[in-house]
Design an enzyme around this catalytic site. Structure first.
Site, short mmCIF file in Angstrom:
data_model
loop_
_atom_site.label_atom_id
_atom_site.label_comp_id
_atom_site.label_asym_id
_atom_site.label_seq_id
_atom_site.Cartn_x
_atom_site.Cartn_y
_atom_site.Cartn_z
N ASP A 1 1.06 -0.89 -0.19
CA ASP A 1 -0.13 0.43 0.13
C ASP A 1 0.83 1.21 0.11
O ASP A 1 1.68 1.81 0.79
CB ASP A 1 -1.06 0.01 1.01
N GLU B 1 0.32 10.40 3.26
CA GLU B 1 -1.07 9.77 3.06
C GLU B 1 -1.60 9.63 4.49
O GLU B 1 -2.86 9.27 4.74
CB GLU B 1 -1.03 9.46 1.73
#
Length: 411
Positions: free
Chosen positions: A195, A229
Site C-alpha cells: 500500500d 497519506e
C-alpha cells in the site's frame, strides 16, 4: 478493433526491482527521508527534474505541450507504522499506531526501532502481553487484541526502563514493521507496505519510460510523491492551481463484498470522501476497454486517498483514483504483477490523451453556456400532483411580490 496493452519486459523487470528496493526502505509516516532520497536518486538517473518541499514531499515534472501544468499523478511513499508510547518497567516498549490499522496485524511483526541517532536501529518483535502458551495456557486466546495489549520485545539484554534509556531509546521513537517481501512463482508479490509503494514503483516506471523515449506529453504533468497519506493529509498542499485532472494511485481493496481484482486495474467510483469525478472515471473505463486492459469498478466504504486530501484542501481539479489490486491491506498484503502492469498501462494511456474536455478544462471556471452538461444528462422529473385528478402539468405559479420590497425596514 480493441488492442491489448502491455509493458516492455525491461520496464516490467525494472518496476519489480524498484518495488523491492522501496519495500526494504522503512518509511512510516513522519520518518520518510530515506525513501525520498532513494526516489530522488532514481529520478536523477533519468534526468527528470524535481524538487522537495520543506518537509520532504517530492514534485517532479513530466514535459508536455501545454504552457501550464494541467495534470497531476499522485502516489505516496509513507506507510503505516508505530511509535513508542512509553518505556515499560519490564524492558519492553508500549506502542501507538501511525496510520489506521489493527494491533492484530502488528502482532508477530519483526520491527526496526529508530532512536534519535540516524545511523542506528535496534530490532525487535511485536508480541501480545501473554505470548507463551506454556506460561498462560488458554489465556493467550482470550486476551484482548488492541494496542494496550501488545508490546515490543527488544533484541538486546534489557529488563528495565533504565536499560532502555541506556540504549538510547525514548518516547516518540519510530518503529517500522519489516516488510519481508516475497515474489512467488505465480507472479504474486507478498509483503507489508505494498500500500503506497507499489504505486510509487508504477509511477517511477512511467517516468523512466517517458524520459528514456524523450516523450513530450499533450499536457505538462506533475508527479507528486507524498509522505503523509497514511495520516490523512498527503496531497493537501503543493499542487499548482492550473491542474485540471488529478489521479491518485493507491491500493484497490480485494476482500469479500468488494469488486476489485488482483490481476487487473480497478477504477473506484467513490470512497468515504464521496464520488470521484464522473467524467474522468468514465474516461478511464473507456480507455481500459479500448486498449484491452483488464479492469473492474468498485466503491470503497472505509477508504480515503491523496485525492481526498487535495480536494478537501481546495484543489479545483477533477479527481479520480486508480488502484492496483491488494488483498489484506495494512496487514500481510498481496498483489500481482499483472495488476501493477495493468495499472501502468492505463496511466500510460491516460497521460497521452487530451484533457477530458479540452476547451472547458483549460480554465478553472467559465460561463454556463460553455458548461458541458449534455455529457452527463439527467431527465427532468415528472411532475406529480399532490391531489387526485387529471392534471398533467402544475398550475400557473403565483406572481408573488417583488423582493426586496421598495418600502419598510427592509428597503
Amino acid at each position: 478493433m480493441r488492442r491489448t496493452a502491455g509493458m516492455a519486459e525491461a520496464d516490467r523487470a525494472w518496476m519489480i526491482d524498484t518495488l523491492l528496493a522501496l519495500l526494504q526502505t522503512p518509511s512510516p509516516s513522519g520518518r520518510t527521508d530515506a525513501v525520498m532520497q532513494l526516489i530522488g536518486d532514481i529520478l536523477d538517473e533519468f534526468g527528470v527534474p524535481f524538487s522537495l518541499t520543506r518537509r520532504g514531499a517530492l514534485t517532479a515534472e513530466l514535459p508536455g505541450e501545454s504552457a501550464t501544468t494541467d495534470r497531476a499523478l499522485v502516489v505516496h511513499a509513507d506507510t503505516i507504522g508505530c511509535m513508542v508510547r512509553s518505556l515499560k518497567d519490564n524492558g519492553r516498549l508500549e506502542l501507538v499506531p501511525i496510520g489506521t490499522f489493527s494491533a492484530r496485524f502488528a502482532t508477530g511483526a519483526r520491527v526496526r526501532i529508530f532512536s534519535d541517532d540516524p545511523d542506528e536501529f535496534i530490532t525487535g518483535t511485536v508480541l501480545p502481553l501473554k505470548s507463551s502458551g506454556h506460561a498462560f495456557g488458554d489465556a493467550i486466546d482470550t486476551q484482548p487484541t488492541d494496542w494496550d495489549h501488545v508490546e515490543v520485545r527488544v533484541d538486546r539484554q534489557v529488563s528495565s526502563r533504565e536499560d532502555l534509556l541506556r540504549l538510547g531509546l525514548n518516547i516518540g521513537d519510530f518503529v517500522a514493521l519489516i516488510a519481508s517481501p516475497e515474489l512467488t512463482a505465480d507472479g504474486y508479490v507478498v509483503s507489508r507496505h505494498l500500500d503506497g509503494k507499489a504505486g510509487v514503483a508504477v509511477a517511477l516506471t512511467l517516468a523512466k519510460n517517458f524520459a528514456e523515449n524523450k516523450a513530450v506529453l499533450p499536457h505538462r504533468t506533475m508527479l507528486m510523491v507524498t509522505i503523509t497519506e497514511e495520516v490523512g493529509h498527503g496531497a493537501s498542499h503543493g499542487l499548482p492551481a492550473d491542474v485540471a485532472e488529478l489521479i491518485s494511485v493507491d491500493n484497490a481493496v480485494c476482500a469479500p463484498g468488494q469488486h476489485s481484482i488482483e490481476d487487473g486495474v480497478t477504477i473506484p467510483m467513490a470512497d468515504l470522501h464521496g464520488a470521484f469525478d464522473y467524467h474522468l472515471t468514465r474516461k478511464l473505463c473507456r480507455l481500459a476497454e479500448e486498449r484491452g486492459i483488464k479492469c473492474a469498478r468498485d466503491v470503497f466504504r472505509y477508504y480515503r486517498s491523496d485525492a481526498a486530501a487535495a480536494i478537501e484542501a481546495g484543489a479545483g481539479t477533477r479527481a479520480a483514483l486508480v488502484g492496483f489490486g491488494l488483498d489484506g491491506s495494512h496487514g500481510w498484503e498481496r498483489t500481482h504483477i499483472d495488476s501493477l502492469e495493468a495499472t501502468y498501462c492505463l496511466l500510460h494511456a491516460w497521460l497521452q490523451t487530451p484533457l477530458t474536455f479540452a476547451k472547458w478544462d483549460a480554465k478553472p471556471s467559465g460561463s454556463l453556456r460553455d458548461f458541458p452538461s449534455s455529457k452527463q444528462p439527467a431527465p427532468t422529473e415528472q411532475w406529480v400532483p399532490l391531489s387526485r385528478g387529471d392534471h398533467a402539468e402544475p398550475g400557473e405559479a403565483s406572481p408573488g411580490s417583488p423582493w426586496p420590497p421598495s418600502g419598510g425596514p427592509q428597503a
